[in-house]
Write an enzyme that holds these catalytic residues in place. Structure first.
Site, PDB file in Angstrom:
ATOM      1  N   GLU A  33      34.568 -30.957  28.077  1.00 49.20           N
ATOM      2  CA  GLU A  33      34.393 -30.832  29.526  1.00 49.20           C
ATOM      3  C   GLU A  33      34.367 -32.228  30.134  1.00 49.20           C
ATOM      4  O   GLU A  33      33.591 -33.090  29.705  1.00 49.20           O
ATOM      5  CB  GLU A  33      33.100 -30.089  29.889  1.00 49.20           C
ATOM      6  CG  GLU A  33      33.036 -29.872  31.411  1.00 49.20           C
ATOM      7  CD  GLU A  33      31.728 -29.253  31.916  1.00 49.20           C
ATOM      8  OE1 GLU A  33      30.743 -29.180  31.161  1.00 49.20           O
ATOM      9  OE2 GLU A  33      31.709 -28.870  33.102  1.00 49.20           O
ATOM     10  N   GLU A  58      31.082 -37.859  30.926  1.00 51.25           N
ATOM     11  CA  GLU A  58      30.482 -38.012  32.262  1.00 51.25           C
ATOM     12  C   GLU A  58      30.239 -39.498  32.484  1.00 51.25           C
ATOM     13  O   GLU A  58      29.759 -40.174  31.593  1.00 51.25           O
ATOM     14  CB  GLU A  58      29.157 -37.226  32.309  1.00 51.25           C
ATOM     15  CG  GLU A  58      28.298 -37.448  33.535  1.00 51.25           C
ATOM     16  CD  GLU A  58      29.007 -37.133  34.851  1.00 51.25           C
ATOM     17  OE1 GLU A  58      29.433 -35.994  35.059  1.00 51.25           O
ATOM     18  OE2 GLU A  58      29.143 -38.070  35.681  1.00 51.25           O
ATOM     19  N   ASP A  85      34.682 -43.360  31.323  1.00 48.29           N
ATOM     20  CA  ASP A  85      35.703 -42.910  32.261  1.00 48.29           C
ATOM     21  C   ASP A  85      36.631 -41.973  31.471  1.00 48.29           C
ATOM     22  O   ASP A  85      37.418 -42.411  30.638  1.00 48.29           O
ATOM     23  CB  ASP A  85      36.471 -44.118  32.795  1.00 48.29           C
ATOM     24  CG  ASP A  85      37.659 -43.699  33.651  1.00 48.29           C
ATOM     25  OD1 ASP A  85      37.775 -42.491  33.982  1.00 48.29           O
ATOM     26  OD2 ASP A  85      38.478 -44.572  33.985  1.00 48.29           O
ATOM     27  N   ASP A 108      35.760 -34.736  41.346  1.00 48.22           N
ATOM     28  CA  ASP A 108      35.551 -35.384  42.660  1.00 48.22           C
ATOM     29  C   ASP A 108      36.834 -35.313  43.484  1.00 48.22           C
ATOM     30  O   ASP A 108      37.889 -35.751  43.025  1.00 48.22           O
ATOM     31  CB  ASP A 108      35.125 -36.840  42.462  1.00 48.22           C
ATOM     32  CG  ASP A 108      33.732 -36.946  41.853  1.00 48.22           C
ATOM     33  OD1 ASP A 108      32.946 -35.981  41.977  1.00 48.22           O
ATOM     34  OD2 ASP A 108      33.431 -37.989  41.244  1.00 48.22           O
ATOM     35  N   LYS A 112      39.522 -38.628  51.427  1.00 46.72           N
ATOM     36  CA  LYS A 112      40.237 -39.551  52.330  1.00 46.72           C
ATOM     37  C   LYS A 112      41.574 -39.960  51.716  1.00 46.72           C
ATOM     38  O   LYS A 112      41.643 -40.273  50.522  1.00 46.72           O
ATOM     39  CB  LYS A 112      39.398 -40.804  52.583  1.00 46.72           C
ATOM     40  CG  LYS A 112      38.163 -40.525  53.419  1.00 46.72           C
ATOM     41  CD  LYS A 112      37.405 -41.799  53.698  1.00 46.72           C
ATOM     42  CE  LYS A 112      36.163 -41.447  54.505  1.00 46.72           C
ATOM     43  NZ  LYS A 112      35.056 -42.367  54.299  1.00 46.72           N
ATOM     44  N   ASP A 144      36.226 -26.637  44.768  1.00 44.50           N
ATOM     45  CA  ASP A 144      35.860 -26.005  46.041  1.00 44.50           C
ATOM     46  C   ASP A 144      36.662 -26.623  47.183  1.00 44.50           C
ATOM     47  O   ASP A 144      36.418 -26.312  48.343  1.00 44.50           O
ATOM     48  CB  ASP A 144      34.366 -26.229  46.308  1.00 44.50           C
ATOM     49  CG  ASP A 144      34.038 -27.713  46.159  1.00 44.50           C
ATOM     50  OD1 ASP A 144      33.916 -28.173  45.002  1.00 44.50           O
ATOM     51  OD2 ASP A 144      33.957 -28.415  47.177  1.00 44.50           O
ATOM     52  N   PHE A 183      27.627 -27.043  40.418  1.00 43.97           N
ATOM     53  CA  PHE A 183      28.276 -27.099  41.738  1.00 43.97           C
ATOM     54  C   PHE A 183      28.758 -25.718  42.167  1.00 43.97           C
ATOM     55  O   PHE A 183      28.673 -25.371  43.333  1.00 43.97           O
ATOM     56  CB  PHE A 183      29.422 -28.111  41.727  1.00 43.97           C
ATOM     57  CG  PHE A 183      28.959 -29.497  42.073  1.00 43.97           C
ATOM     58  CD1 PHE A 183      28.160 -30.217  41.197  1.00 43.97           C
ATOM     59  CD2 PHE A 183      29.298 -30.083  43.284  1.00 43.97           C
ATOM     60  CE1 PHE A 183      27.709 -31.491  41.517  1.00 43.97           C
ATOM     61  CE2 PHE A 183      28.854 -31.355  43.619  1.00 43.97           C
ATOM     62  CZ  PHE A 183      28.054 -32.066  42.730  1.00 43.97           C
ATOM     63  N   GLU A 184      29.280 -24.948  41.239  1.00 45.57           N
ATOM     64  CA  GLU A 184      29.752 -23.606  41.595  1.00 45.57           C
ATOM     65  C   GLU A 184      28.607 -22.775  42.158  1.00 45.57           C
ATOM     66  O   GLU A 184      28.749 -22.126  43.199  1.00 45.57           O
ATOM     67  CB  GLU A 184      30.335 -22.912  40.361  1.00 45.57           C
ATOM     68  CG  GLU A 184      30.835 -21.508  40.674  1.00 45.57           C
ATOM     69  CD  GLU A 184      31.146 -20.724  39.410  1.00 45.57           C
ATOM     70  OE1 GLU A 184      32.183 -20.985  38.805  1.00 45.57           O
ATOM     71  OE2 GLU A 184      30.349 -19.856  39.042  1.00 45.57           O
TER      72      GLU A 184
HETATM   73  C1  LIG Z   1      31.343 -32.865  41.713  1.00 47.07           C
HETATM   74  S1  LIG Z   1      30.595 -33.212  40.169  1.00 47.07           S
HETATM   75  C2  LIG Z   1      30.785 -31.677  39.261  1.00 47.07           C
HETATM   76  C3  LIG Z   1      29.831 -31.576  38.097  1.00 47.07           C
HETATM   77  C4  LIG Z   1      29.970 -30.279  37.261  1.00 47.07           C
HETATM   78  N1  LIG Z   1      31.287 -30.174  36.663  1.00 47.07           N
HETATM   79  C5  LIG Z   1      29.693 -29.070  38.102  1.00 47.07           C
HETATM   80  O1  LIG Z   1      30.633 -28.319  38.430  1.00 47.07           O
HETATM   81  O2  LIG Z   1      28.522 -28.846  38.442  1.00 47.07           O
HETATM   82  C6  LIG Z   1      31.858 -34.219  39.421  1.00 47.07           C
HETATM   83  C7  LIG Z   1      31.317 -34.960  38.213  1.00 47.07           C
HETATM   84  O3  LIG Z   1      32.396 -35.610  37.557  1.00 47.07           O
HETATM   85  C8  LIG Z   1      31.985 -36.919  37.174  1.00 47.07           C
HETATM   86  N2  LIG Z   1      33.210 -37.716  37.059  1.00 47.07           N
HETATM   87  C9  LIG Z   1      34.081 -37.975  38.050  1.00 47.07           C
HETATM   88  N3  LIG Z   1      35.107 -38.717  37.588  1.00 47.07           N
HETATM   89  C10 LIG Z   1      34.869 -38.932  36.263  1.00 47.07           C
HETATM   90  C11 LIG Z   1      35.543 -39.650  35.239  1.00 47.07           C
HETATM   91  N4  LIG Z   1      36.705 -40.297  35.476  1.00 47.07           N
HETATM   92  N5  LIG Z   1      35.008 -39.655  34.008  1.00 47.07           N
HETATM   93  C12 LIG Z   1      33.850 -39.009  33.751  1.00 47.07           C
HETATM   94  N6  LIG Z   1      33.161 -38.318  34.686  1.00 47.07           N
HETATM   95  C13 LIG Z   1      33.652 -38.288  35.926  1.00 47.07           C
HETATM   96  C14 LIG Z   1      31.044 -37.341  38.289  1.00 47.07           C
HETATM   97  O4  LIG Z   1      30.167 -38.370  37.891  1.00 47.07           O
HETATM   98  C15 LIG Z   1      30.311 -36.028  38.585  1.00 47.07           C
HETATM   99  O5  LIG Z   1      29.161 -35.868  37.792  1.00 47.07           O
END
Ligand SMILES: C[S@@+](CC[C@H](N)C(=O)[O-])C[C@H]1O[C@@H](n2cnc3c(N)ncnc32)[C@H](O)[C@@H]1O
Length: 204
Positions: A33, A58, A85, A108, A112, A144, A183-184
């Site tokens: 994930e 994460e 990353d 994410d 923008k 979403d 988030f869902e």
């Molecule tokens: C909007 S949150 C969604 C979290 C989870 N998947 C949920 O649905 O509840 C997006 C997550 O992705 C992580 N994230 C974004 N870009 C990432 C990357 N390139 N590598 C690792 N994590 C990343 C962010 O830190 C954040 O915790």
């Protein structure tokens, strides 16, 4: 039962490919994930499927530490978490044809226009995601954000080695479209629409 130090794994050194079997100490079907957040989806899935391995990526320090503490509290031995990353890891440091399911829920959206280049879903990432999947492996995506969803649909459709399949799939832990990430749950409570797509890797 694992300790925090065993759940949390370090990114491979520059130029090295991660040894996934060594990471878990045993070979088992692997699910990854990306963007685990607080880890609710991954933990429930790992608890339900002890015969599989689960690898969460994460980059937010506070989230991944929170999720790691939960893994220890729940007594799960089939999860490893890495602060990294995920884009870089997937493109450069994961072995090909090693992943049964790649879960990406609520990436994410970077709404923008000037930030669109930061979006995870870009042609190079989609090709790399397909490369790490086993033949027949599944890429499941949920967001979403309507405009980002259109963007994702377009980028994955441009890649020849993935075909769309039904999102509902008990084998992947998805029942009646519900993935049940943090988030869902939040967005459904707010009455926001959720967009989902799943793809399967085919030989080209
Ligand atoms: C909007 S949150 C969604 C979290 C989870 N998947 C949920 O649905 O509840 C997006 C997550 O992705 C992580 N994230 C974004 N870009 C990432 C990357 N390139 N590598 C690792 N994590 C990343 C962010 O830190 C954040 O915790």
């Amino acid at each position: 039962m694992l300790t925090l130090e065993e759940v949390i794994v370090s990114p491979p050194a520059a130029g090295e490919v991660l040894d996934l079997t060594a990471l878990f100490g045993c070979a088992a079907p692997l699910e990854i994930e990306i963007g685990t957040g607080k880890g609710t989806f991954l933990l429930n899935r790992a608890k339900a499927m002890p015969e599989r391995n689960f690898f969460g990526l994460e980059w937010a320090n506070q989230y991944y530490l929170y999720a790691a503490a939960r893994v220890v509290r729940w007594g799960l031995s089939n999860i490893r978490l890495m602060r990294t990353d995920a884009r870089h890891l997937v493109i450069h440091q994961l072995p090909p044809e090693s992943v049964r399911i790649l879960h990406i829920y609520h990436p994410d959206p970077w709404p923008k226009k000037r930030h669109h280049k930061r979006r995870l879903f870009q042609p190079e990432f989609v090709a790399a995601a397909a490369r790490i999947l086993l033949p027949g492996g599944r890429l499941a995506i949920q967001t979403d954000h309507a405009e980002y969803f259109s963007w994702i649909r377009r980028v994955v459709a441009e890649y020849q080695g993935l075909v769309e399949i039904p999102f509902d799939c008990p084998e992947s832990g998805v029942i009646a479209g519900r993935v049940a990430t943090n988030f869902e749950v939040k967005y459904l409570r707010e009455g926001r629409p959720i967009y989902q797509i799943a793809l399967m890797k085919i030989g080209v």
